[in-house]
Design an enzyme around this catalytic site. Structure first.
Site, PDB file in Angstrom:
ATOM      1  CB  CYS A 246      -4.243  26.563  44.369  1.00  0.00           C
ATOM      2  SG  CYS A 246      -5.537  27.818  44.604  1.00  0.00           S
TER       3      CYS A 246
ATOM      4  CG  ASP B 266     -20.320  25.102  39.440  1.00  0.00           C
ATOM      5  OD1 ASP B 266     -19.535  25.798  40.123  1.00  0.00           O
ATOM      6  OD2 ASP B 266     -19.922  24.252  38.621  1.00  0.00           O
TER       7      ASP B 266
ATOM      8  CB  CYS C 267      -2.817  23.376  48.204  1.00  0.00           C
ATOM      9  SG  CYS C 267      -4.380  22.984  49.033  1.00  0.00           S
TER      10      CYS C 267
ATOM     11  CD  GLU D 109     -23.456  25.992  32.216  1.00  0.00           C
ATOM     12  OE1 GLU D 109     -23.748  25.442  33.299  1.00  0.00           O
ATOM     13  OE2 GLU D 109     -22.298  26.354  31.951  1.00  0.00           O
TER      14      GLU D 109
ATOM     15  CE1 TYR E 187     -23.879  27.354  37.460  1.00  0.00           C
ATOM     16  CE2 TYR E 187     -25.230  25.924  36.093  1.00  0.00           C
ATOM     17  CZ  TYR E 187     -24.000  26.462  36.419  1.00  0.00           C
ATOM     18  OH  TYR E 187     -22.901  26.124  35.681  1.00  0.00           O
TER      19      TYR E 187
ATOM     20  CB  CYS F  73     -10.145  24.261  44.536  1.00  0.00           C
ATOM     21  SG  CYS F  73     -10.577  24.512  46.274  1.00  0.00           S
TER      22      CYS F  73
ATOM     23  CB  CYS G 254      -6.177  29.446  50.253  1.00  0.00           C
ATOM     24  SG  CYS G 254      -7.472  28.264  50.704  1.00  0.00           S
TER      25      CYS G 254
END
Length: 308
Positions: A219, A154, A216, A53, A136, A209, A225
């Protein structure tokens, strides 16, 4: 849904039916398409998650992987890193960029050794109390390492939520309270499923995305969406911040640090002067590195990475 960059109050609290309609396909997509990354493997542990991270902040996976592997081989536990100097952490950070992250990770390792017997804490509040750990990172470690229920926001997740739920192309430049409320309202109630959702929505933003070329057709939630259903309206908010590098103080800092990382002994001023032609900018960059604790000046005009 609105086509502006503002997240409206009505968009910050998703209904149970709407959230379930997102969770199931996104998690199923993740189960089938998640990348095999070393910090995701069952044997990785919380320290591996924390290291990843820190490294992944503003840095793509492809650049992180080789440095991560070397780091974990050298310092497989917080105590191992804490026993070494902060300068060695900066040296091992290599060219990942934003090297203050290395100092912060070293500071967190020292605190974990001293306060938590060398074990990365599972409590969100204790994670947040570690030096260099923000909201975060604390949420990410608690969620990804310990399977807890936290909103992990994020850039990738924020973009997915902005498009799929709010109906805008990009989220605001800085995370807003409305985005945090939306993220919390989208969390599954069950802890393990919430942790899976956090990882899945992040992966969806990273692979499908994306910022510049969203796919798309691939997705799992394209049919619901809000941004796609609105005709993919263009971004109309404040200009998105771009990142420049060439000719900036960041570039100069990187060149100066590269000299120090490659040296076994303290480096004279002349060796640093040779890497950048403009003396005022070079001096400013070096002063900044010293102020940030990344470089330690010694007597007789020589410099080294921080010893401790």
């Amino acid at each position: 849904m609105t086509a502006t960059s503002e997240i409206t109050p009505s968009a910050t609290n998703a209904t149970a039916a709407a959230t379930a309609a997102l969770h199931t396909p996104v998690i199923a997509w993740f189960d089938a398409n998640a990348r095999d990354l070393p910090w995701r493997r069952p044997e990785a542990g919380a320290w591996a998650v924390m290291v990843s991270e820190f490294m992944l902040q503003q840095t793509p996976v492809s650049r992180v992987l080789p440095v991560y592997e070397q780091w974990m081989e050298r310092w497989p536990s917080p105590a191992d890193l804490a026993a070494d100097s902060p300068g060695e952490a900066v040296r091992a950070w290599g060219r990942l960029g934003y090297p203050r992250r290395a100092l912060r990770l070293h500071g967190a390792a020292v605190a974990i050794r001293d306060r938590h017997n060398g074990d990365v804490p599972s409590d969100h509040g204790q994670l947040l109390a570690l030096p260099g750990i923000g909201e975060y990172t604390a949420a990410a470690v608690a969620s990804f390492a310990y399977g807890q229920r936290h909103a992990v926001l994020d850039t990738n997740v924020r973009r997915v939520f902005a498009r799929a739920v709010t109906g805008i192309q990009y989220p605001p430049n800085a995370t807003t309270a409305a985005e945090r409320r939306l993220a919390r309202s989208l969390l599954p109630e069950q802890e393990a499923r919430a942790a899976r959702w956090a990882a899945a929505s992040m992966e969806l933003g990273a692979l499908v995305c994306t910022a510049k070329s969203p796919d798309c057709g691939a997705c799992p939630v394209s049919q619901q969406c809000a941004w796609r259903l609105a005709g993919k309206p263009a971004h109309v908010g404040p200009p998105r911040r771009g990142q420049t590098y060439a000719g900036t103080d960041r570039q100069v800092r990187g060149k100066l640090l590269a000299v120090l990382r490659e040296a076994d002994e303290p480096v004279p001023q002349a060796a640093l002067d040779a890497v950048w032609h403009e003396p005022v900018q070079r001096a400013r960059a070096l002063d900044g590195l010293v102020a940030d604790g990344l470089v330690e000046p010694l007597e007789n005009g020589v410099y080294r990475l921080p010893a401790g």
